[in-house]
Design an enzyme around this catalytic site. Sequence first.
Site, PDB file in Angstrom:
ATOM      1  CB  ALA A  21      42.765   1.881  -8.037  1.00 59.58           C
ATOM      2  N   GLY A  24      38.351   2.796  -4.549  1.00 60.29           N
ATOM      3  CA  GLY A  24      37.854   1.427  -4.585  1.00 60.29           C
ATOM      4  C   GLY A  24      38.502   0.519  -3.563  1.00 60.29           C
ATOM      5  CG  ASP A  25      42.681  -0.336  -1.058  1.00 57.66           C
ATOM      6  OD1 ASP A  25      42.683  -1.583  -1.068  1.00 57.66           O
ATOM      7  OD2 ASP A  25      43.268   0.338  -0.193  1.00 57.66           O
ATOM      8  N   GLY A  26      39.380   1.377  -0.583  1.00 59.09           N
ATOM      9  CA  GLY A  26      38.662   1.634   0.666  1.00 59.09           C
ATOM     10  C   GLY A  26      37.300   0.989   0.688  1.00 59.09           C
TER      11      GLY A  26
END
Length: 136
Positions: A21, A24-26
């Site tokens: 995550a 994935g946030d980036g």
Amino acid sequence: MAFNERLTVGDAGQFSPLNLAFVGDGVYSLLVRTRLVAGANRPVGSLNKLSSQRVCAVRQSADYYRILPLLTQDETNMIRRGRNASPHHKAKNASMAEYRNATGLEALFGYLYLRGENARILELFDIIWSEDTDEK
């Protein structure tokens, strides 16, 4: 790991869902920012506000439900693994369920990115983006 190095399915799956995550946030943030800049030449403050509206737990939770029926079994397992992870802090402006869904979505994007599945990331993001723009 080099920027363009791909991991195998097993290797990418070995990371904790919260680490996925984090990546994935980036990835998700970069996709949103890229689409916003490509859409119009705006002041940075305006871009930041629009980006913050799209990269938040409430919006990502809605996106989670949009793409869930379209995922492969492997992707479904990963998004649920991310959703079921135990975050170490609470969401500020979202319910815990929304925050967990958003974590699942980010884990999926991180997993796909580390596997080098950029085409699939863009396919899913295009669905999310087109659904979001249809609302307006």
